[in-house]
Motif scaffolding. Structure first.
Motif, PDB file in Angstrom:
ATOM      1  N   LEU A  27      41.603  42.646  34.124  1.00 29.93           N
ATOM      2  CA  LEU A  27      41.186  41.697  33.078  1.00 29.93           C
ATOM      3  C   LEU A  27      42.337  40.754  32.743  1.00 29.93           C
ATOM      4  CD1 LEU A  27      39.161  43.795  30.456  1.00 29.93           C
ATOM      5  CD2 LEU A  27      38.303  42.300  32.286  1.00 29.93           C
ATOM      6  N   PRO A  28      42.029  39.589  32.175  1.00 26.60           N
ATOM      7  CA  PRO A  28      43.102  38.643  31.821  1.00 26.60           C
ATOM      8  C   PRO A  28      44.191  39.328  30.980  1.00 26.60           C
ATOM      9  CG  PRO A  28      40.958  37.612  31.511  1.00 26.60           C
ATOM     10  CD  PRO A  28      40.691  39.062  31.846  1.00 26.60           C
ATOM     11  N   ILE A  29      45.442  39.105  31.370  1.00 29.73           N
ATOM     12  CA  ILE A  29      46.585  39.707  30.676  1.00 29.73           C
ATOM     13  C   ILE A  29      46.702  39.089  29.285  1.00 29.73           C
ATOM     14  CG2 ILE A  29      49.107  40.006  30.744  1.00 29.73           C
ATOM     15  CD1 ILE A  29      47.556  41.596  32.914  1.00 29.73           C
ATOM     16  N   ARG A  30      46.917  39.972  28.301  1.00 26.14           N
ATOM     17  CA  ARG A  30      47.049  39.500  26.919  1.00 26.14           C
ATOM     18  C   ARG A  30      48.500  39.182  26.589  1.00 26.14           C
ATOM     19  NH1 ARG A  30      42.501  43.041  24.587  1.00 26.14           N
ATOM     20  NH2 ARG A  30      43.884  43.645  22.895  1.00 26.14           N
ATOM     21  N   GLU A  31      48.643  38.296  25.597  1.00 23.13           N
ATOM     22  CA  GLU A  31      49.992  37.881  25.159  1.00 23.13           C
ATOM     23  C   GLU A  31      50.866  39.065  24.798  1.00 23.13           C
ATOM     24  OE1 GLU A  31      50.538  34.897  21.973  1.00 23.13           O
ATOM     25  OE2 GLU A  31      48.541  34.231  22.619  1.00 23.13           O
ATOM     26  N   GLY A  32      52.140  38.924  25.028  1.00 24.18           N
ATOM     27  CA  GLY A  32      53.097  39.953  24.659  1.00 24.18           C
ATOM     28  C   GLY A  32      54.426  39.654  25.308  1.00 24.18           C
ATOM     29  N   ARG A  33      55.393  40.512  25.057  1.00 25.94           N
ATOM     30  CA  ARG A  33      56.700  40.367  25.690  1.00 25.94           C
ATOM     31  C   ARG A  33      57.189  41.728  26.136  1.00 25.94           C
ATOM     32  NH1 ARG A  33      58.713  35.723  25.935  1.00 25.94           N
ATOM     33  NH2 ARG A  33      60.597  36.446  26.975  1.00 25.94           N
ATOM     34  N   ALA A  35      62.275  38.685  45.342  1.00 18.67           N
ATOM     35  CA  ALA A  35      61.734  37.413  44.837  1.00 18.67           C
ATOM     36  C   ALA A  35      62.698  36.251  45.087  1.00 18.67           C
ATOM     37  CB  ALA A  35      61.404  37.534  43.354  1.00 18.67           C
ATOM     38  N   ALA A  36      63.996  36.556  45.161  1.00 14.79           N
ATOM     39  CA  ALA A  36      64.968  35.495  45.475  1.00 14.79           C
ATOM     40  C   ALA A  36      64.830  35.086  46.939  1.00 14.79           C
ATOM     41  CB  ALA A  36      66.382  35.981  45.180  1.00 14.79           C
ATOM     42  N   ALA A  37      64.552  36.038  47.818  1.00 12.26           N
ATOM     43  CA  ALA A  37      64.441  35.757  49.251  1.00 12.26           C
ATOM     44  C   ALA A  37      63.070  35.175  49.620  1.00 12.26           C
ATOM     45  CB  ALA A  37      64.693  37.034  50.050  1.00 12.26           C
ATOM     46  N   ALA A  38      62.041  35.563  48.880  1.00 13.51           N
ATOM     47  CA  ALA A  38      60.671  35.090  49.138  1.00 13.51           C
ATOM     48  C   ALA A  38      60.034  34.793  47.781  1.00 13.51           C
ATOM     49  CB  ALA A  38      59.870  36.148  49.900  1.00 13.51           C
ATOM     50  N   PRO A  39      60.196  33.562  47.272  1.00 20.28           N
ATOM     51  CA  PRO A  39      59.751  33.251  45.902  1.00 20.28           C
ATOM     52  C   PRO A  39      58.242  33.446  45.696  1.00 20.28           C
ATOM     53  CG  PRO A  39      61.251  31.550  46.727  1.00 20.28           C
ATOM     54  CD  PRO A  39      60.939  32.447  47.887  1.00 20.28           C
ATOM     55  N   PHE A  40      57.878  33.852  44.489  1.00 19.24           N
ATOM     56  CA  PHE A  40      56.468  33.947  44.102  1.00 19.24           C
ATOM     57  C   PHE A  40      55.813  32.581  44.237  1.00 19.24           C
ATOM     58  CE2 PHE A  40      58.143  37.529  41.569  1.00 19.24           C
ATOM     59  CZ  PHE A  40      57.169  38.488  41.810  1.00 19.24           C
ATOM     60  N   ARG A  41      54.555  32.570  44.700  1.00 17.85           N
ATOM     61  CA  ARG A  41      53.791  31.328  44.619  1.00 17.85           C
ATOM     62  C   ARG A  41      52.312  31.646  44.476  1.00 17.85           C
ATOM     63  NH1 ARG A  41      54.375  34.153  48.919  1.00 17.85           N
ATOM     64  NH2 ARG A  41      53.449  33.425  50.828  1.00 17.85           N
ATOM     65  N   HIS A  42      51.587  30.654  43.945  1.00 17.15           N
ATOM     66  CA  HIS A  42      50.148  30.803  43.728  1.00 17.15           C
ATOM     67  C   HIS A  42      49.443  30.405  45.012  1.00 17.15           C
ATOM     68  CE1 HIS A  42      50.377  31.292  39.306  1.00 17.15           C
ATOM     69  NE2 HIS A  42      51.477  30.577  39.453  1.00 17.15           N
ATOM     70  N   MET A  43      48.901  31.378  45.717  1.00 12.97           N
ATOM     71  CA  MET A  43      48.219  31.041  46.963  1.00 12.97           C
ATOM     72  C   MET A  43      46.826  30.501  46.675  1.00 12.97           C
ATOM     73  SD  MET A  43      49.655  33.666  49.790  1.00 12.97           S
ATOM     74  CE  MET A  43      50.029  35.066  48.811  1.00 12.97           C
ATOM     75  N   GLU A  91      50.870  35.997  34.750  1.00  7.27           N
ATOM     76  CA  GLU A  91      51.262  35.428  33.470  1.00  7.27           C
ATOM     77  C   GLU A  91      50.117  35.677  32.487  1.00  7.27           C
ATOM     78  OE1 GLU A  91      52.575  31.480  34.678  1.00  7.27           O
ATOM     79  OE2 GLU A  91      54.008  32.551  35.966  1.00  7.27           O
ATOM     80  N   VAL A  92      50.353  35.385  31.196  1.00  4.79           N
ATOM     81  CA  VAL A  92      49.307  35.617  30.201  1.00  4.79           C
ATOM     82  C   VAL A  92      48.052  34.848  30.617  1.00  4.79           C
ATOM     83  CG1 VAL A  92      48.663  35.235  27.777  1.00  4.79           C
ATOM     84  CG2 VAL A  92      50.957  36.103  28.366  1.00  4.79           C
ATOM     85  N   LEU A 103      40.557  27.485  45.821  1.00  6.64           N
ATOM     86  CA  LEU A 103      40.985  27.605  44.427  1.00  6.64           C
ATOM     87  C   LEU A 103      42.392  28.189  44.348  1.00  6.64           C
ATOM     88  CD1 LEU A 103      37.694  29.075  42.906  1.00  6.64           C
ATOM     89  CD2 LEU A 103      38.509  26.705  42.798  1.00  6.64           C
ATOM     90  N   ARG A 104      43.162  27.724  43.366  1.00  3.93           N
ATOM     91  CA  ARG A 104      44.501  28.269  43.149  1.00  3.93           C
ATOM     92  C   ARG A 104      44.365  29.598  42.423  1.00  3.93           C
ATOM     93  NH1 ARG A 104      48.146  27.975  38.584  1.00  3.93           N
ATOM     94  NH2 ARG A 104      50.291  27.441  39.164  1.00  3.93           N
ATOM     95  N   MET A 105      44.965  30.645  42.972  1.00  4.16           N
ATOM     96  CA  MET A 105      44.903  31.956  42.321  1.00  4.16           C
ATOM     97  C   MET A 105      45.711  31.932  41.023  1.00  4.16           C
ATOM     98  SD  MET A 105      45.127  34.686  45.454  1.00  4.16           S
ATOM     99  CE  MET A 105      44.951  36.048  44.296  1.00  4.16           C
ATOM    100  N   SER A 106      45.194  32.586  39.981  1.00  2.00           N
ATOM    101  CA  SER A 106      45.947  32.643  38.716  1.00  2.00           C
ATOM    102  C   SER A 106      47.138  33.579  38.846  1.00  2.00           C
ATOM    103  CB  SER A 106      45.043  33.070  37.554  1.00  2.00           C
ATOM    104  OG  SER A 106      44.565  34.389  37.717  1.00  2.00           O
ATOM    105  N   VAL A 107      47.072  34.505  39.790  1.00  2.00           N
ATOM    106  CA  VAL A 107      48.165  35.441  40.057  1.00  2.00           C
ATOM    107  C   VAL A 107      49.103  34.805  41.088  1.00  2.00           C
ATOM    108  CG1 VAL A 107      48.692  37.711  41.040  1.00  2.00           C
ATOM    109  CG2 VAL A 107      46.703  37.431  39.550  1.00  2.00           C
ATOM    110  N   ALA A 108      50.421  34.904  40.851  1.00  2.00           N
ATOM    111  CA  ALA A 108      51.407  34.448  41.839  1.00  2.00           C
ATOM    112  C   ALA A 108      51.866  35.670  42.630  1.00  2.00           C
ATOM    113  CB  ALA A 108      52.599  33.798  41.144  1.00  2.00           C
TER     114      ALA A 108
END
Ligand code: MD3
Ligand code: FE
Length: 222
Positions: free
Chosen positions: A199-205, A50-58, A132-133, A64-69
């Motif tokens: 399905l949409p990711i639910r809140e948590g840590r 991820a440092a060499a190729a950062p996440f991005r929302h394609m 992300e959530v 449309l912008r994907m909710s997943v990066a």
């Protein structure tokens, strides 16, 4: 998890007695906790990628912008833009190659494939999705690979997800399967072109991933 569709494997311990192997449908295998023994090394390698190729929302082909990066490693990487979905040897963000596939990734994918009955697995790319959530993946098929003989191996890390496991038709009602940190799934043969989603990711840590789910998805694409 709604009451009408019970969690198929909710009562299976994830790490109390070593990895459990379960057939989800012909060609689809869930390996509970299979990534736990190598989780620290996998996590470290993931940070390097991820440092060499950062996440991005394609962007989807429709704009449309994907909710997943996402990001990738290997000899090619998954790319989406107005021209469509494809695998490309270059990272469009940098114009250069994707980071190499870390040895610990390749070894984990090969071992999981072998346990599920696919010897000699040679993935050339790993797509890394960060949810992300609230992020989700609607029902789709993976059809952009040149090789449908090889299985797809996926590793779940961080927050849990409810995976949708559909049929050969988009209209087939999907099963719901909970996937938690360390679970590995292998999809091949008759399962390879089944519809699936998240399905949409639910809140948590999660102690390492924070408020995110990360999936590693290995494929032979080129
Ligand atoms: C079943 N990713 O990137 S991985 C994708 O959790 C994708 O990020 C999901 O679907 C994720 O395309 C699911 C599990 C997976 C991957 C490919 C499959 C399941 C599959 C292909 C056919 C059937
Ligand atoms: Fe997919």
């Amino acid at each position: 998890m709604d009451d009408a569709t019970p969690d198929l494997f909710g009562d299976v311990p994830t790490n109390s007695s070593g990895p459990a192997r379960m057939a989800l449908s012909p060609g689809a295998t869930v390996l509970r906790g299979f990534a736990l023994p190598s989780q620290a090394a996998v996590w470290e390698a993931l940070r390097d990628v991820a440092a060499a190729a950062p996440f991005r929302h394609m962007a989807t082909p429709g704009g449309l912008r994907m909710s997943v990066a996402s990001t990738s490693c290997g000899t090619c990487g998954w790319v989406s833009d107005h021209r469509g979905y494809r695998y490309d040897a270059a990272n469009p963000e940098s114009g250069g190659p994707w980071p190499g596939m870390p040895a610990v990734f390749l070894e984990l994918a090969r071992e999981a494939a072998a346990v599920a009955g696919f010897d000699g697995y040679q993935p050339d790319t790993c797509l890394i999705n960060r949810y992300e959530v609230g992020a989700r993946l609607t029902l789709h098929q993976d059809k952009n690979e040149r090789d449908f003989q090889s299985p797809i191996v996926s590793v779940s890390l961080g927050l849990p997800a409810v995976f949708l496991w559909g049929g050969a038709q988009r209209s087939d009602r999907p099963l719901r399967v909970s996937l938690v940190h360390g679970d590995v799934t292998v999809w091949g043969g008759p399962a390879r072109l089944r519809f699936h989603g998240v399905l949409p990711i639910r809140e948590g840590r999660h102690p390492w991933a924070g408020a995110c789910r990360i999936s590693l998805t290995f494929r032979k694409a080129g």
